[in-house]
Motif scaffolding. Structure first.
Motif, PDB file in Angstrom:
ATOM      1  N   VAL A 181       0.815  -1.218   0.000  1.00 43.60           N
ATOM      2  CA  VAL A 181       0.000   0.000   0.000  1.00 43.60           C
ATOM      3  C   VAL A 181       0.846   1.265   0.000  1.00 43.60           C
ATOM      4  O   VAL A 181       0.308   2.376   0.004  1.00 43.60           O
ATOM      5  N   GLY A 182       2.174   1.124  -0.007  1.00 40.78           N
ATOM      6  CA  GLY A 182       3.035   2.297  -0.010  1.00 40.78           C
ATOM      7  C   GLY A 182       3.293   2.841   1.380  1.00 40.78           C
ATOM      8  O   GLY A 182       2.977   2.198   2.387  1.00 40.78           O
ATOM      9  N   MET A 183       3.846   4.027   1.431  1.00 44.14           N
ATOM     10  CA  MET A 183       4.209   4.677   2.687  1.00 44.14           C
ATOM     11  C   MET A 183       3.268   5.851   2.957  1.00 44.14           C
ATOM     12  O   MET A 183       2.724   6.451   2.027  1.00 44.14           O
ATOM     13  N   PHE A 184       3.141   6.187   4.246  1.00 42.20           N
ATOM     14  CA  PHE A 184       2.154   7.191   4.650  1.00 42.20           C
ATOM     15  C   PHE A 184       2.774   8.247   5.561  1.00 42.20           C
ATOM     16  O   PHE A 184       3.677   7.969   6.349  1.00 42.20           O
ATOM     17  N   ASP A 185       2.228   9.458   5.465  1.00 40.54           N
ATOM     18  CA  ASP A 185       2.622  10.550   6.342  1.00 40.54           C
ATOM     19  C   ASP A 185       1.888  10.478   7.676  1.00 40.54           C
ATOM     20  O   ASP A 185       2.442  10.865   8.710  1.00 40.54           O
ATOM     21  N   LEU A 186       0.648  10.021   7.646  1.00 43.77           N
ATOM     22  CA  LEU A 186      -0.148   9.870   8.856  1.00 43.77           C
ATOM     23  C   LEU A 186      -0.899   8.550   8.791  1.00 43.77           C
ATOM     24  O   LEU A 186      -1.416   8.174   7.723  1.00 43.77           O
ATOM     25  N   ILE A 187      -0.948   7.860   9.906  1.00 45.42           N
ATOM     26  CA  ILE A 187      -1.750   6.642  10.014  1.00 45.42           C
ATOM     27  C   ILE A 187      -2.670   6.777  11.223  1.00 45.42           C
ATOM     28  O   ILE A 187      -2.224   7.099  12.326  1.00 45.42           O
ATOM     29  N   ALA A 198       3.929  -2.814  14.980  1.00 48.25           N
ATOM     30  CA  ALA A 198       5.189  -3.007  14.244  1.00 48.25           C
ATOM     31  C   ALA A 198       4.949  -2.955  12.738  1.00 48.25           C
ATOM     32  O   ALA A 198       5.711  -2.315  11.997  1.00 48.25           O
ATOM     33  N   ARG A 199       3.890  -3.615  12.283  1.00 46.24           N
ATOM     34  CA  ARG A 199       3.600  -3.615  10.841  1.00 46.24           C
ATOM     35  C   ARG A 199       3.300  -2.211  10.329  1.00 46.24           C
ATOM     36  O   ARG A 199       3.808  -1.786   9.290  1.00 46.24           O
ATOM     37  N   LEU A 200       2.458  -1.509  11.048  1.00 49.16           N
ATOM     38  CA  LEU A 200       2.063  -0.185  10.575  1.00 49.16           C
ATOM     39  C   LEU A 200       3.195   0.827  10.699  1.00 49.16           C
ATOM     40  O   LEU A 200       3.304   1.739   9.873  1.00 49.16           O
ATOM     41  N   SER A 201       4.044   0.669  11.705  1.00 51.09           N
ATOM     42  CA  SER A 201       5.181   1.586  11.853  1.00 51.09           C
ATOM     43  C   SER A 201       6.097   1.500  10.643  1.00 51.09           C
ATOM     44  O   SER A 201       6.704   2.498  10.233  1.00 51.09           O
ATOM     45  N   ASP A 218       9.432   8.645   7.724  1.00 51.27           N
ATOM     46  CA  ASP A 218      10.167   9.376   8.757  1.00 51.27           C
ATOM     47  C   ASP A 218       9.453  10.686   9.046  1.00 51.27           C
ATOM     48  O   ASP A 218       9.000  11.384   8.122  1.00 51.27           O
ATOM     49  N   ASN A 219       9.345  11.009  10.312  1.00 55.87           N
ATOM     50  CA  ASN A 219       8.628  12.193  10.811  1.00 55.87           C
ATOM     51  C   ASN A 219       7.122  12.087  10.621  1.00 55.87           C
ATOM     52  O   ASN A 219       6.402  13.081  10.786  1.00 55.87           O
ATOM     53  N   HIS A 259       3.949  12.405  21.122  1.00 54.67           N
ATOM     54  CA  HIS A 259       3.781  13.852  21.001  1.00 54.67           C
ATOM     55  C   HIS A 259       2.820  14.344  22.070  1.00 54.67           C
ATOM     56  O   HIS A 259       3.120  15.283  22.812  1.00 54.67           O
ATOM     57  N   THR A 260       1.670  13.743  22.128  1.00 58.23           N
ATOM     58  CA  THR A 260       0.699  13.910  23.205  1.00 58.23           C
ATOM     59  C   THR A 260       0.078  12.531  23.415  1.00 58.23           C
ATOM     60  O   THR A 260       0.217  11.654  22.563  1.00 58.23           O
ATOM     61  N   PRO A 261      -0.622  12.296  24.526  1.00 56.70           N
ATOM     62  CA  PRO A 261      -1.266  10.992  24.703  1.00 56.70           C
ATOM     63  C   PRO A 261      -2.140  10.644  23.496  1.00 56.70           C
ATOM     64  O   PRO A 261      -2.935  11.464  23.041  1.00 56.70           O
ATOM     65  N   SER A 262      -1.931   9.461  22.949  1.00 55.57           N
ATOM     66  CA  SER A 262      -2.643   8.914  21.785  1.00 55.57           C
ATOM     67  C   SER A 262      -2.104   9.421  20.447  1.00 55.57           C
ATOM     68  O   SER A 262      -2.606   9.038  19.400  1.00 55.57           O
ATOM     69  N   VAL A 263      -1.070  10.259  20.456  1.00 52.20           N
ATOM     70  CA  VAL A 263      -0.463  10.756  19.214  1.00 52.20           C
ATOM     71  C   VAL A 263       1.047  10.539  19.293  1.00 52.20           C
ATOM     72  O   VAL A 263       1.703  11.018  20.214  1.00 52.20           O
ATOM     73  N   TYR A 264       1.581   9.807  18.289  1.00 49.25           N
ATOM     74  CA  TYR A 264       3.002   9.447  18.291  1.00 49.25           C
ATOM     75  C   TYR A 264       3.638   9.862  16.969  1.00 49.25           C
ATOM     76  O   TYR A 264       2.957  10.037  15.962  1.00 49.25           O
ATOM     77  N   ARG A 265       4.971   9.972  17.003  1.00 53.99           N
ATOM     78  CA  ARG A 265       5.684  10.376  15.794  1.00 53.99           C
ATOM     79  C   ARG A 265       6.895   9.472  15.562  1.00 53.99           C
ATOM     80  O   ARG A 265       7.553   9.057  16.518  1.00 53.99           O
ATOM     81  N   LYS A 266       7.149   9.177  14.316  1.00 51.51           N
ATOM     82  CA  LYS A 266       8.325   8.390  13.933  1.00 51.51           C
ATOM     83  C   LYS A 266       9.430   9.374  13.560  1.00 51.51           C
ATOM     84  O   LYS A 266       9.461   9.917  12.471  1.00 51.51           O
ATOM     85  N   ILE A 267      10.328   9.595  14.486  1.00 55.08           N
ATOM     86  CA  ILE A 267      11.378  10.600  14.297  1.00 55.08           C
ATOM     87  C   ILE A 267      12.483  10.024  13.421  1.00 55.08           C
ATOM     88  O   ILE A 267      12.971   8.915  13.644  1.00 55.08           O
ATOM     89  N   ALA A 268      12.884  10.805  12.420  1.00 59.49           N
ATOM     90  CA  ALA A 268      13.972  10.388  11.536  1.00 59.49           C
ATOM     91  C   ALA A 268      15.271  10.311  12.310  1.00 59.49           C
ATOM     92  O   ALA A 268      15.564  11.164  13.150  1.00 59.49           O
TER      93      ALA A 268
END
Length: 271
Positions: free
Chosen positions: A206-212, A231-234, A239-240, A261-270
């Motif tokens: 399905v490719g890569m995503f900016d937000l999931i 793990a799969r979705l990460s 990145d970012n 970032h805040t509770p229930s919101v996470y970020r994949k930092i490069a």
């Protein structure tokens, strides 16, 4: 006379749903399983849930029907408004104002149910990004809810939490045979695609995503399934990129490389 679902039979369906869909059915769900599958026993004119379980073993279409019946699809437009506020005020403006950005913004609604989340995201993207390139991929394990989502047609009582400005701009009020309903604008529907995806299996290309958005689905998973799904979705997150989970959910106790970032919101930092 109602057919009883024995503990042994219920365990069969528990095991099946956990293995195939990653859904953990607690003992409290036994009446729900019995009630929702009873109509299928009547359809096949069989007298036990074990006989129905045997049908599922070799009939993929019937298995999908059972999945549709046993998965809970509670959703609504603009559910958990804090997430949409973060999108509108911080995340989408940053994407819009990034002069180096060329690729379309891609968002995955990974447990989209009947489409309310995906179309809520589309409305916000349209309002914040306008004609800039963006697209939304929406998925669910249930074919039944995906079929409804693709129509973009909803009862008017589903519009209660859609801001009035958005409702007027992007939702068409039904008349005649469609009185009491509204239709998502075709311009938004063109930006949203729907597909069946089982998060508990190897993900399709399905490719890569900016937000999931993985919201309000992990409450049905046990810990090992949560770990595997995150793990799969990460791996599909750029990145970012951002991962949103339900506000009643947590990644505590799971191994992951995301930063909260805040509770229930996470970020994949490069790195």
């Amino acid at each position: 006379m109602a057919i009883l679902l024995s503990d042994a039979e219920f365990h069969l369906f528990q095991t099946l749903m956990l293995k195939q869909a990653g859904i953990s059915l607690s003992v409290a769900k036994k009446p729900l399983v019995a009630g929702r599958l009873a109509k299928r026993l009547s359809h096949y004119q069989i007298s036990s849930y074990r006989d129905y379980y045997r049908i599922l073993a070799h009939d993929r279409q019937e298995f999908q029907r059972a999945i549709d019946l046993l998965t809970t699809n509670e959703t609504r437009f603009f559910r958990e408004p804090l997430h949409f506020r973060l999108l509108q005020e911080q995340i989408l403006p940053a994407y819009k104002n990034n002069p180096a950005r060329r690729a379309p913004l891609r968002i995955w609604s990974a447990a989209s149910s009947s489409g309310e989340e995906a179309y809520s995201l589309a409305i916000v993207c349209a309002a914040c990004l306008g004609e800039q390139p963006w697209e939304i991929f929406a998925s669910d394990i249930s074919l039944r809810v995906l079929q409804k989502a693709r129509t973009g047609l909803y009862d008017m009582n589903c519009a209660a939490e859609i801001p009035q400005a958005y409702l007027h701009a992007w939702c068409l009020k039904g008349t005649g045979a469609y009185r009491g309903q509204f239709l998502i604008d075709a311009r938004l529907q063109a930006r949203v695609s729907f597909a069946q995806v089982n998060l508990n299996a190897e993900l399709p290309a399905v490719g890569m995503f900016d937000l999931i958005f993985l919201r309000n689905v992990m409450i049905y998973f046990d810990k090992s399934t949560k770990q595997a799904v995150v793990a799969r979705l990460s791996q599909k997150l750029k990145d970012n990129g951002w991962l949103f989970i339900g506000q009643a959910e947590t990644l505590n106790g799971l191994q992951h490389s995301l930063v909260m970032h805040t509770p229930s919101v996470y970020r994949k930092i490069a790195t």
